[in-house]
Scaffold this active site. Structure first.
Site, short mmCIF file in Angstrom:
data_model
loop_
_atom_site.label_atom_id
_atom_site.label_comp_id
_atom_site.label_asym_id
_atom_site.label_seq_id
_atom_site.Cartn_x
_atom_site.Cartn_y
_atom_site.Cartn_z
N MET A 324 14.19 -21.69 -10.83
CA MET A 324 14.96 -22.64 -10.03
C MET A 324 15.06 -24.00 -10.72
SD MET A 324 15.96 -20.81 -7.61
CE MET A 324 16.77 -21.99 -6.56
N ASP A 343 6.60 -29.62 -16.36
CA ASP A 343 5.83 -28.43 -16.00
C ASP A 343 4.38 -28.67 -16.40
OD1 ASP A 343 5.01 -25.53 -15.69
OD2 ASP A 343 7.15 -25.34 -15.29
N GLU A 402 5.34 -21.47 -4.75
CA GLU A 402 5.45 -21.59 -3.28
C GLU A 402 4.04 -21.61 -2.64
OE1 GLU A 402 8.13 -22.28 -1.82
OE2 GLU A 402 8.39 -21.31 0.12
N HIS A 450 17.27 -27.12 -0.48
CA HIS A 450 17.09 -25.68 -0.72
C HIS A 450 18.27 -25.15 -1.52
CE1 HIS A 450 16.75 -21.37 1.11
NE2 HIS A 450 16.24 -21.43 -0.09
#
Ligand code: NAD
Length: 727
Positions: A324, A343, A402, A450
């Protein structure tokens, strides 16, 4: 509306100039003015020839959709269309040469006006597009386009324009014979006028090709062997692609076949009937409402809170360079914004940039991008592992794993660096925003953005407003979504928000059907017949059955006793925990994914979910029924279940104020998970059925299959009061 002048040499110029609009629009008013001007020019003996032109940047970009959407009187509409035909035939056969000067984009009704002129000169304008987008809104080119274009270019060249709404550039329009000449920008009127002067001087009566003696359709008509072959193939392909859900391309094919088998005038009469039928159909009304007006409002940010100055973006932070994160970085860089891609290590962040390089590389290979353009875009993506690099970002978006704890940690680290006014957004697909905002020191600036996968391609962003999110944060976030060229819908916080929650019901219903013993091939075929892009079981494999299982476990843990177990939970648990079939990513789900061939249903599925229900459908023959058939279900009922389960959950989202407006539901469903546009959207479909019919169907399904189909009180009230969702 229209400027009319006649010069010293008797050449009239009829110039479209729609008042108060940046574009010319064709509607009853402007066509009325055009008719009057053309009749005047044709009747005036001092006028020798006519140039049709535009005072705007483009020629005419299309018809007035509000007028078409509002048309309800078929007879009156049909009569009005026949008047247009009479006018255009009058121009073609009026004895005076008429040339169109096409300075820019010429689409839909504008192209039809141009095709009814004897000659078309276009400016060499790189932005200009030519074509007939009608089919994309459930319509057909109803002012002669289905008749004139194939008579001009041949059926083969006309097909993608008419049937798919393909827009072409000037050079291609010239190549296929849709226009006659291309000249330097600004020289088109002079060139058109010159053609008219020459035609006057020649003394010959100007005629369209189809009115000339011995006219033959280029490449052959529908009753030649080549024509037959083309139409038969087109018919079959159409059926395979649309399952007959879309009447417009079918009617266009009929117009071409029937109309080109006869003369132009009869062809126009045929087209007028098919066109009237489409304009009156709920399909075109649904498509115009959702795909045109709904999307236009969303893109204009109609629901943006007022009074907040527009936010300019120069630097954005992206936490997580996975699937994503990389996609969002691509969209952001494409909008000319610098993006810090963070990251856990520089190497991991570089992987995200490599993904961008690979995707853009494909564009280069297809000739859609230059190497220099790609380098310029890549230069905007700055991979890093240092939070200090986020300083100066107007917005930071997280797309890390998540997990609540990880998301909380990155929120804190980023907020320690960014300015007090910066926005922090989460791309979570399931975790409520209000809960995630607890990790933030300024929850008013915390919001959900989203995105859908692949983020660089998917057009929708679902914006989730948490309890503490301020209006200013919402407004500024909407500005970002628009700047990167995506369409926002705004929803309030809830489990699964709107899109995941409703989309999930489609997948779950497929799994419930499987548990009942309906043949899996039939379940997925029914999804396609319903108009969904992928069957529910294949879709479960794509998003991963493991994810369905995880969400069910999480929801069960969160809701405790209040949780109601669903068939899909049992099916997912069995597939994942018992059988280790996680979906496509593990190469094994409801389908098998052999390395050397196309996927196919897993042969072991019948042993796990024995087929017990037979289907009485003539449409899907050859479904092998293994095991003991103890019940029957119709294909129609499967389709009804897969569609209405989404609609009823959407009504609940409206009742619970998760959704702010019905149109957001429809736009979001079509753009977010490919909900079939012909139905308008989950609410558009209830509107099409009428509230009363929807209630009757849902009551029947609830009695048979349980409370997930239970009619919400709001819908029952609506049916009782004879109200509808849309005007
Ligand atoms: P992914 O596993 O591809 O990427 C996650 C990235 O985050 C990895 O590169 C990982 O190294 C990085 N990361 C993990 N911990 C980090 C930390 N502490 N600091 C910085 N980086 C860290 O996952 P994804 O599919 O890109 O999903 C990311 C988020 O987007 C999730 O919240 C997911 O629910 C959501 N989402 C996913 C989809 C989808 O279809 N994949 C769609 C919408 C939303």
């Amino acid at each position: 509306m229209l400027n009319y002048s006649v010069d010293a040499e008797g050449i009239a110029t009829v110039e479209f100039d729609y008042p108060g609009k940046s574009q010319n629009i064709l509607n009853a008013k402007s066509m009325g003015a055009y008719a009057e001007a053309m009749r005047k020019a044709l009747a005036d003996p001092a006028v020798k020839g006519i140039v049709v032109a535009s005072a705007k940047q483009d020629f005419i970009a299309g018809g007035d959709l509000a007028e078409l959407a509002g048309a309800t009187d078929a007879a009156a509409f049909h009569a009005a269309i026949n008047d247009w035909h009479k006018l255009m035939r009058g121009i073609e056969l009026g004895g005076k040469p008429v040339a169109a000067a096409l300075n820019g984009t010429t689409l839909g009704g504008g192209m039809e006006v141009a095709l009814a002129c004897h000659h078309r000169v276009a400016a060499d304008n790189p932005k200009a597009r030519f074509g007939f987008p009608e089919v994309t809104l459930g319509l057909l080119p109803g002012a002669g386009g289905t008749q004139r274009l194939p008579r001009l270019t041949g059926m083969q060249a006309a097909a993608p324009l008419l049937m798919e709404g393909k827009r072409i550039k000037t050079a291609e329009a010239l190549k296929i014979g849709m226009i006659h000449a291309v000249v330097k920008v600004g020289a088109e009127r002079t060139a058109a006028r010159q053609w008219v002067m020459d035609a006057v001087a020649s003394g010959a009566k100007p005629l369209q090709p189809w009115d000339a003696k011995g006219f033959k359709i280029p490449g052959g008509g529908p009753n030649t062997p080549g024509g037959m072959q083309m139409l038969m193939a087109a018919n079959a392909m159409l059926r395979e692609k649309t399952y007959d859900n879309y009447p417009a391309p079918k009617h266009i094919l009929s117009c071409v076949y029937e109309g080109l088998s006869t003369n132009l005038d009869t062809g126009l009469a045929i087209e007028a009937r098919y066109f009237t039928n489409l304009v009156m159909s709920p399909v075109s009304k649904n498509m115009i409402r959702s795909l045109f007006f709904g999307m236009q409002d969303a893109n204009k940010l109609a629901s943006r809170p007022a009074g907040v100055p527009t936010q300019k973006y120069t630097k954005i932070g992206m936490l997580g360079a996975g699937m994503m994160g990389a996609g969002i970085a691509m969209s952001t860089a494409t909008a000319g914004i610098d993006i810090v891609l963070l990251d856990t290590s520089v190497a991991a962040a570089e992987k995200g940039k490599d993904y961008a390089r690979k995707q853009w590389g494909k564009q280069i290979a297809r000739g859609r991008m230059t190497a220099e353009a790609m380098e310029a875009l890549l230069a905007r993506i700055h991979p890093t592992a240092a939070y200090a690099d986020l300083a100066g970002c107007e917005l930071v978006i997280e797309a890390v794993f998540e997990k609540r704890e990880i998301k909380a940690a990155v929120t804190k680290q980023a907020e320690a660096v960014i300015g007090a006014d910066a926005i922090f957004a989460s791309n979570t697909s399931t975790l409520p925003i209000t809960g995630l905002a607890e990790a933030s020191v300024r929850p008013a600036n915390f919001i959900g953005l989203h995105f859908f996968s692949p983020a660089e391609k998917m057009p929708l962003v679902e914006i989730i407003v948490g309890k503490a999110t301020s209006d200013a944060t919402l407004a500024r976030s909407m500005d970002y979504v628009r700047v990167i060229g995506k369409t926002p819908i705004v929803v309030n916080d809830s489990r699964g928000f709107y899109t995941s929650r409703v989309f999930g019901t489609y997948v779950s219903e497929g799994m419930a059907l499987l548990e009942e013993g309906v043949p899996p091939a039939l379940i997925d075929k029914a999804g396609l017949i319903a108009g969904m892009p992928v069957g529910p079981l294949a879709l479960a494999d794509e998003v991963s059955i493991e994810l369905v299982h995880k969400i069910a476990q999480q929801t069960r843990a969160d809701l405790g006793k209040a949780y109601v177990e669903r068939a899909a939970d049992r099916v997912a648990a069995k597939m994942v925990a018992e059988l280790g079939r996680l979906g496509r990513k593990s190469g094994a789900g409801f389908y098998d994914y052999p390395a050397d061939g196309p996927k196919h249903l897993w042969s072991g599925l019948a042993a796990q979910f024995p087929v017990k229900v037979g289907a009485d459908s003539p449409c899907v023959p050859g479904i092998p029924l293994r095991g003991q058939v103890t019940a029957m279900i119709s294909l129609d009922e499967i389709v009804e279940r897969l569609i209405l389960v989404q609609s009823v959950e959407t009504v609940r989202c409206l009742d619970e104020k998760v959704l702010r407006a019905a149109i957001d539901a429809d736009v979001g469903a079509i753009l977010g998970w490919g909900y079939p546009p012909f139905r308008g959207g989950p609410i558009g479909w209830l509107h099409t059925l009428s509230a009363a019919q929807a209630v009757a169907a849902l009551d029947r399904l609830a009695a048979k299959y349980g409370p997930r189909f239970a009619v919400p009180q709001s819908l029952r009230d609506m049916a009782k009061e004879g109200k509808s969702f849309y005007a």
